[in-house]
Design an enzyme around this catalytic site. Structure first.
Site, PDB file in Angstrom:
ATOM      1  N   GLU A  85       0.729  -1.195   0.045  1.00  0.00           N
ATOM      2  CA  GLU A  85       0.137   0.388   0.153  1.00  0.00           C
ATOM      3  C   GLU A  85       0.920   1.402   0.093  1.00  0.00           C
ATOM      4  OE1 GLU A  85      -2.062   0.615   4.450  1.00  0.00           O
ATOM      5  OE2 GLU A  85      -1.979  -1.970   3.890  1.00  0.00           O
ATOM      6  N   CYS A 109       7.554  -3.336  15.323  1.00  0.00           N
ATOM      7  CA  CYS A 109       7.416  -2.325  16.373  1.00  0.00           C
ATOM      8  C   CYS A 109       5.439  -2.699  16.977  1.00  0.00           C
ATOM      9  CB  CYS A 109       7.259  -1.047  14.882  1.00  0.00           C
ATOM     10  SG  CYS A 109       9.526  -1.146  14.248  1.00  0.00           S
ATOM     11  N   CYS A 112       2.789  -0.874  14.627  1.00  0.00           N
ATOM     12  CA  CYS A 112       2.733  -0.788  14.226  1.00  0.00           C
ATOM     13  C   CYS A 112       2.385  -2.153  12.822  1.00  0.00           C
ATOM     14  CB  CYS A 112       3.939  -0.590  13.048  1.00  0.00           C
ATOM     15  SG  CYS A 112       4.319  -0.642  11.153  1.00  0.00           S
ATOM     16  N   GLY A 152       7.700  -2.428   5.092  1.00  0.00           N
ATOM     17  CA  GLY A 152       8.604  -2.327   5.711  1.00  0.00           C
ATOM     18  C   GLY A 152       9.089  -1.242   5.921  1.00  0.00           C
ATOM     19  N   GLU A 153      10.717  -2.541   6.123  1.00  0.00           N
ATOM     20  CA  GLU A 153      11.950  -1.247   6.710  1.00  0.00           C
ATOM     21  C   GLU A 153      13.066  -0.864   5.334  1.00  0.00           C
ATOM     22  OE1 GLU A 153      14.983   0.469   7.802  1.00  0.00           O
ATOM     23  OE2 GLU A 153      13.478   0.444   9.030  1.00  0.00           O
ATOM     24  N   SER A 207      12.653   6.824  12.996  1.00  0.00           N
ATOM     25  CA  SER A 207      11.986   6.523  14.266  1.00  0.00           C
ATOM     26  C   SER A 207      11.870   6.287  15.418  1.00  0.00           C
ATOM     27  CB  SER A 207      11.502   5.539  13.495  1.00  0.00           C
ATOM     28  OG  SER A 207      10.486   5.402  12.643  1.00  0.00           O
ATOM     29  N   HIS A 209      10.661   7.415  18.270  1.00  0.00           N
ATOM     30  CA  HIS A 209       9.158   6.829  19.452  1.00  0.00           C
ATOM     31  C   HIS A 209       9.722   7.114  21.212  1.00  0.00           C
ATOM     32  CE1 HIS A 209       7.947   6.924  15.419  1.00  0.00           C
ATOM     33  NE2 HIS A 209       8.132   5.677  15.228  1.00  0.00           N
ATOM     34  N   ASN A 283      -2.074   5.978  16.176  1.00  0.00           N
ATOM     35  CA  ASN A 283      -3.161   5.522  15.756  1.00  0.00           C
ATOM     36  C   ASN A 283      -3.485   4.084  15.566  1.00  0.00           C
ATOM     37  OD1 ASN A 283      -4.707   7.198  13.427  1.00  0.00           O
ATOM     38  ND2 ASN A 283      -2.361   7.487  12.057  1.00  0.00           N
ATOM     39  N   CYS A 326       0.084   3.367   8.123  1.00  0.00           N
ATOM     40  CA  CYS A 326       0.691   1.961   7.087  1.00  0.00           C
ATOM     41  C   CYS A 326       0.471   1.248   7.295  1.00  0.00           C
ATOM     42  CB  CYS A 326       2.077   2.075   6.661  1.00  0.00           C
ATOM     43  SG  CYS A 326       3.587   2.551   8.210  1.00  0.00           S
TER      44      CYS A 326
END
EC number: 2.1.1.192
Length: 342
Positions: A85, A109, A112, A152-153, A207, A209, A283, A326
């Site tokens: 996506e 994560c 995610c 993805g990373e 990222s 956090h 989210n 994502c």
């Protein structure tokens, strides 16, 4: 080998190897990356032998248009039936597209959706570029900024991502400036150093956090391998080597990482780095339904960072009515298919 996965230099070498005329390399590369086409049979200036070369295709499977802003979410289908996506975002400066670099993700994560099914496989350069070309063709627009922040990373698919950069930047194709590209990573330290060696001024977003290793480990397993100190050291090295500013992505989770102690530590560990902190409202997903920092709490956290001399903004929520974070749409689609099968 799929011919549209090749960079222009690789295309020239391949054409030479098979004994074709040199100018055919530019014809092929331009066909895929400037004309944004896949069907070689539609070309009127290619010989029959070249029209039979294998091409990796990608198509739009579904699209979702937000009713509250101009965000569009796309599900793309790959040759093998896998779904990925991407998100199209409209800003005053133009269109930005968030693309995927892997089918799924193995970084784990906790907040995610992309990582819940693990990594299925890496995307190839043409599958990354194809996400952009399809959207441009479908909507008749020009994508001026690209963010590798979908499923993805990116640094876990390093070689393919670098080839994608070469393709999308090439003057014979889209010719997108390196400064118009952002790569988002959870912090695979050796690859950050590798990226710096290329001396491409590509924007790097980390990222983060959490400013504390022990807290970050609870939500980002990568911290068990690379500490925050190591990630920030590599990021500083990259920033100084490329002349770019590092973005720190920071998802705000109520009473987990939005405390005064978090802000103070974040200020301390970034004081010597050229950074911008991008504060992101959480989210929630069903496996990680923690509290979302209130707008008032987010503003308070931002003000603490600003007072400490750290540039910080709160990301505007876009496409909230179409699961624009994502991994959410792909996962929902797979869950629906599994429930029907059972």
């Amino acid at each position: 080998m799929f011919i549209n996965d090749l960079t222009f230099e690789e295309m020239k070498s391949y054409i030479e190897e098979i004994g074709e005329k040199k100018f055919r390399a530019q014809q092929l590369f331009t066909f895929f990356n400037k004309n944004k086409k896949w069907d070689l049979n539609s070309s009127s200036n290619l010989p029959k032998d070249l029209k039979s070369l294998p091409v990796r295709e990608i198509k739009i499977f579904e699209e979702y248009h937000s009713k509250i802003d101009e965000t569009v979410k796309f599900l793309f289908e790959l040759n093998d039936g896998n779904l990925i996506e991407g998100v199209l975002l409209k800003y005053e400066h133009g269109y930005s597209q968030c693309i995927s670099t892997q089918v799924g993700c193995r970084m784990g994560c906790s907040f995610c959706a992309s990582t819940k099914g693990g990594r299925i496989r890496n995307l190839t350069p043409s599958e990354m570029a194809g996400q952009i070309y399809l959207v441009e063709n479908k909507l008749g627009i020009n994508i001026s900024n690209i963010v590798l922040m979908g499923s993805g990373e990116p640094l876990d698919n390093y070689e393919n991502v670098i080839k994608f950069f070469d393709i999308i930047h090439d003057e014979n194709g889209k010719n997108l400036s390196n400064r118009s590209i952002t790569i988002s990573s959870c912090g695979i330290v050796p690859r950050i150093y590798d990226l710096e060696k290329l001396k491409k001024p590509i924007n790097l977003a980390i990222s983060l956090h959490s400013p504390f290793d022990e807290d970050r480990k609870k939500i980002m397993p990568i911290t068990n391998r690379y500490s925050i100190e190591e990630v920030l050291a590599a990021s500083k090295y990259y920033s100084e080597g490329t002349g770019t500013r590092i973005t720190l992505e920071y998802t705000l989770i109520k009473d987990v990482n939005d405390r005064e102690i978090d802000a103070d530590e974040l200020i301390r560990i970034t004081k010597d780095i050229k950074v911008h902190v991008n504060l992101i409202p959480l989210n929630p997903i069903k496996e990680y339904n923690k509290g979302k920092t209130s707008p008032k709490g987010a503003k308070k956290f931002q003000n603490m960072l600003l007072k400490g001399g750290i540039n910080a903004t709160i990301r505007r929520e876009l496409g909230s009515d179409i699961s624009a974070s994502c991994g959410q749409l792909r996962r929902k689609r797979l869950e629906n298919e599994n429930s029907k099968a059972n």
